[in-house]
Scaffold this active site. Structure first.
Site, short mmCIF file in Angstrom:
data_model
loop_
_atom_site.label_atom_id
_atom_site.label_comp_id
_atom_site.label_asym_id
_atom_site.label_seq_id
_atom_site.Cartn_x
_atom_site.Cartn_y
_atom_site.Cartn_z
N GLU A 90 0.68 -1.18 0.40
CA GLU A 90 -0.01 -0.17 0.10
C GLU A 90 0.53 1.25 0.51
OE1 GLU A 90 -3.45 -2.04 3.06
OE2 GLU A 90 -2.37 -0.03 3.60
N CYS A 114 3.13 -5.18 15.83
CA CYS A 114 2.14 -4.60 17.13
C CYS A 114 0.37 -5.20 17.41
CB CYS A 114 2.34 -2.88 17.18
SG CYS A 114 3.57 -2.64 16.94
N CYS A 117 -2.27 -3.27 14.79
CA CYS A 117 -1.87 -2.38 14.41
C CYS A 117 -1.53 -3.82 12.43
CB CYS A 117 -0.35 -2.56 13.63
SG CYS A 117 0.29 -2.34 11.76
N GLY A 157 5.47 -2.12 6.92
CA GLY A 157 6.57 -3.22 7.17
C GLY A 157 7.45 -1.91 8.04
N SER A 189 9.35 6.02 10.71
CA SER A 189 9.24 5.21 11.60
C SER A 189 9.28 4.24 12.42
CB SER A 189 7.94 6.38 11.01
OG SER A 189 6.94 5.99 12.57
N SER A 212 8.16 5.57 17.15
CA SER A 212 6.23 4.48 17.94
C SER A 212 6.02 4.61 19.17
CB SER A 212 5.62 3.85 16.81
OG SER A 212 6.14 3.69 15.24
N LEU A 213 5.80 5.55 19.71
CA LEU A 213 6.44 4.92 21.10
C LEU A 213 4.82 4.49 22.09
CD1 LEU A 213 8.08 5.18 23.64
CD2 LEU A 213 7.23 7.20 24.42
N HIS A 214 3.66 5.31 21.71
CA HIS A 214 2.35 4.53 22.08
C HIS A 214 2.10 3.92 24.00
CE1 HIS A 214 1.99 4.47 18.62
NE2 HIS A 214 1.84 3.56 18.07
N ASN A 288 -7.03 3.58 15.52
CA ASN A 288 -7.83 3.48 13.87
C ASN A 288 -8.66 2.33 14.25
OD1 ASN A 288 -7.98 4.94 11.23
ND2 ASN A 288 -6.16 5.08 12.10
N CYS A 329 -2.22 1.96 8.33
CA CYS A 329 -2.08 0.46 8.73
C CYS A 329 -2.94 -0.76 7.58
CB CYS A 329 -2.43 0.93 10.29
SG CYS A 329 -2.92 2.25 11.01
N1 SAH Z 1 6.80 0.09 11.68
C1 SAH Z 1 7.07 1.41 11.65
C2 SAH Z 1 6.46 2.61 10.43
C3 SAH Z 1 4.60 1.78 10.30
S1 SAH Z 1 3.64 2.20 11.39
C4 SAH Z 1 6.56 2.08 13.37
O1 SAH Z 1 5.94 1.55 13.81
O2 SAH Z 1 7.27 3.57 13.39
C5 SAH Z 1 3.12 3.87 10.86
C6 SAH Z 1 2.48 4.13 11.91
O3 SAH Z 1 1.35 3.63 12.25
C7 SAH Z 1 2.94 3.74 13.52
O4 SAH Z 1 3.58 4.61 14.28
C8 SAH Z 1 2.25 2.86 14.36
O5 SAH Z 1 2.40 2.46 15.79
C9 SAH Z 1 0.95 2.94 13.68
N2 SAH Z 1 -0.41 2.12 13.84
C10 SAH Z 1 -0.61 1.32 13.46
N3 SAH Z 1 -1.49 0.58 14.09
C11 SAH Z 1 -2.42 1.38 14.19
C12 SAH Z 1 -3.76 2.08 14.56
N4 SAH Z 1 -4.56 1.33 14.49
N5 SAH Z 1 -4.15 3.19 15.08
C13 SAH Z 1 -3.48 4.76 15.18
N6 SAH Z 1 -2.01 3.83 14.84
C14 SAH Z 1 -1.62 3.33 13.77
#
Ligand code: SAH
Length: 343
Positions: A90, A114, A117, A157, A189, A212-214, A288, A329
Site C-alpha cells: 500500500e 504490534c 496494527c 513494514g 518511523s 512509535s512509542l505508544h 484506528n 495501517c
Molecule cells: N513500523 C514502523 C512504521 C509503520 S507503522 C513503526 O512502527 O513506526 C506507522 C504508524 O502507524 C506507527 O506509529 C504505528 O504504531 C501506527 N499504527 C499502526 N496501527 C495503528 C492503528 N490501528 N491506529 C493508529 N495508529 C496505528
C-alpha cells in the site's frame, strides 16, 4: 538479471563503463528510470544495440495498480500496488497545505507484531527492494498527476528491519538526477529498534525520526508492542536521547490513544518526565479501529494532550485523513488478501 532501478547513479555509470560506454550514459539511463521509463526501448537517446544489451542484463520494475481509492472527504488517495511477484503493498498520498505527502511501505507485511496494527497480522512476507520503494513515490506521482514534496516511511513494514535497503532508497530518492527529494522532507518511523536508531544517529542524516512509542512505561508497552521485549522503554528513551545529542534533531513521538491502556494522566506525567531535556514533539493519534483487534479508541485525547502541555511538552492531535477508504495501517492490503471486499 539485475534490478537496475535499485542501483545508484555511480553503480549504473560503472556498469555502463564496463560495457564500453562513455561516462555520461549512466546519467542518461538513471534519469530515464527515475522519470518512470518502464522499458529500455523508451530510452530514445541510447542506440538500439545498447538498449538491447541493457535489456539482456537488467530489468526495470513497474508495479501495477491493483486498486485505487480516492477519499470523497479530503482527496486522500490510497494505492494497492501489485509487485512483479504478485505481492501487494500500500501507498497513501495525502494533500496538506504545505504540499503532498506520500506514505510508503518498506516491507511486504511486518513481523513486529504490534497488537493494534493491521499490517502485522499475517507477519512479514519479504523485504522490499529500493526500486520498489522508489516506484511507490514515482508511480503515485505519475498516476495522480500530483507532485510529491514529502515522504514518510510509515506504511507497511518496519524500516529498521530492512535498513540497508531503506538507506539505499534514501540515497536514490535524494539524487538531484532522480526524484530529488531532500532529506528534510523525509520522515522515517520505527517501532523502537534501538540498534537502528543508533546507526541512523551515526549517519547524521537530516531526516526526521519518528518513534512509535505508544506507552511511556515498559509494562504497558510490552502488552501492546512485542518489540519492547527486545528493547524496553528505558533503552528506547536512552537511544532517543543519544540520537538527539548526536544529531541535534528533534524526534517525533507517535502515540496512538487506546482506551484504558495508555491514556491515563499518570502516563502523560511519566511521558513528560521521560522526554525532558529532549525537544521532542508528541503526536497523539486517534486509534484506528482494526476489526481484528480488541483495543478501542480512547476518549481522553484532549485531556491527555492538556496534561502533556501542562508539563511544557508540545503535543498535537493528528488529523485523520481518508477515513472513508481504510487509508490506515495495512487495512486495504488485508482486505484484498482475505477477499473480504467485493470488487
Ligand atoms: N513500523 C514502523 C512504521 C509503520 S507503522 C513503526 O512502527 O513506526 C506507522 C504508524 O502507524 C506507527 O506509529 C504505528 O504504531 C501506527 N499504527 C499502526 N496501527 C495503528 C492503528 N490501528 N491506529 C493508529 N495508529 C496505528
Amino acid at each position: 538479471m539485475t534490478d537496475i532501478k535499485s542501483m545508484t547513479l555511480a553503480e549504473i555509470s560503472d556498469a555502463l563503463r564496463e560495457m564500453g560506454e562513455p561516462a555520461f550514459r549512466g546519467k542518461q539511463v538513471f534519469t530515464w528510470l527515475h522519470r518512470g521509463a518502464t522499458s529500455f526501448d523508451e530510452m530514445s537517446n541510447l542506440s538500439k544495440p545498447l538498449r538491447a544489451k541493457l535489456s539482456e542484463r537488467f530489468f526495470i520494475t513497474a508495479p501495477k495498480v491493483a486498486r485505487k481509492q480516492v477519499s470523497q472527504l479530503d482527496g486522500t488517495i490510497k494505492y494497492l500496488w501489485e509487485l512483479a511477484d504478485g505481492n501487494c503493498i500500500e501507498t497513501v498520498l495525502m494533500s496538506y497545505h504545505h504540499g503532498n505527502t506520500v506514505c510508503i511501505s518498506s516491507q511486504v507485511g511486518c513481523r513486529m507484531g504490534c497488537k493494534f496494527c493491521a499490517s502485522t497480522i499475517a507477519g512479514r512476507v519479504r523485504d522490499l527492494c529500493a526500486s520498489e520503494m522508489i516506484d511507490q513515490v514515482l508511480f503515485t506521482q505519475l498516476d495522480s498527476g500530483l507532485d510529491v514534496s514529502n515522504i514518510v516511511l510509515m506504511g507497511i513494514g518496519e524500516p529498521m528491519d530492512n535498513l540497508d535497503t531503506v538507506l539505499r532508497f534514501l540515497e536514490l530518492v535524494n539524487d538531484p538526477d532522480g526524484l530529488n527529494i531532500g532529506m528534510r522532507h523525509i520522515s522515517l518511523s520505527t517501532c523502537g529498534v534501538v540498534p537502528g536508531i543508533d546507526r541512523l544517529a551515526e549517519l547524521g542524516l537530516q531526516l526526521t525520526l519518528s518513534v512509535s512509542l505508544h506507552a511511556p512505561d515498559s509494562e504497558t508497552r510490552s502488552r501492546i508492542m512485542p518489540v519492547n521485549n527486545a528493547y524496553d522503554a528505558e533503552e528506547l528513551f536512552d537511544a532517543c536521547h543519544r540520537y538527539f545529542q548526536k544529531t541535534g534533531r528533534r524526534i517525533s513521538f507517535e502515540y496512538a490513544m487506546i482506551d484504558g491502556v495508555n491514556d491515563s494522566d499518570e502516563q502523560a506525567d511519566l511521558l513528560a518526565r521521560k522526554i525532558r531535556g529532549m525537544p521532542g514533539h508528541v503526536n497523539l493519534i486517534p486509534l484506528n479501529d482494526v476489526v481484528e483487534s480488541e483495543l478501542k479508541p480512547s476518549r481522553r485525547i484532549a485531556a491527555f494532550q492538556k496534561r502533556l502541555e501542562s508539563h511544557g511538552v508540545t503535543a498535537t492531535v493528528r488529523r485523520s485523513l481518508g477515513g472513508d477508504i481504510d487509508a490506515s495501517c495495512g487495512q486495504l492490503r488485508r482486505k484484498a488478501m482475505e477477499g473480504r471486499e467485493e470488487a
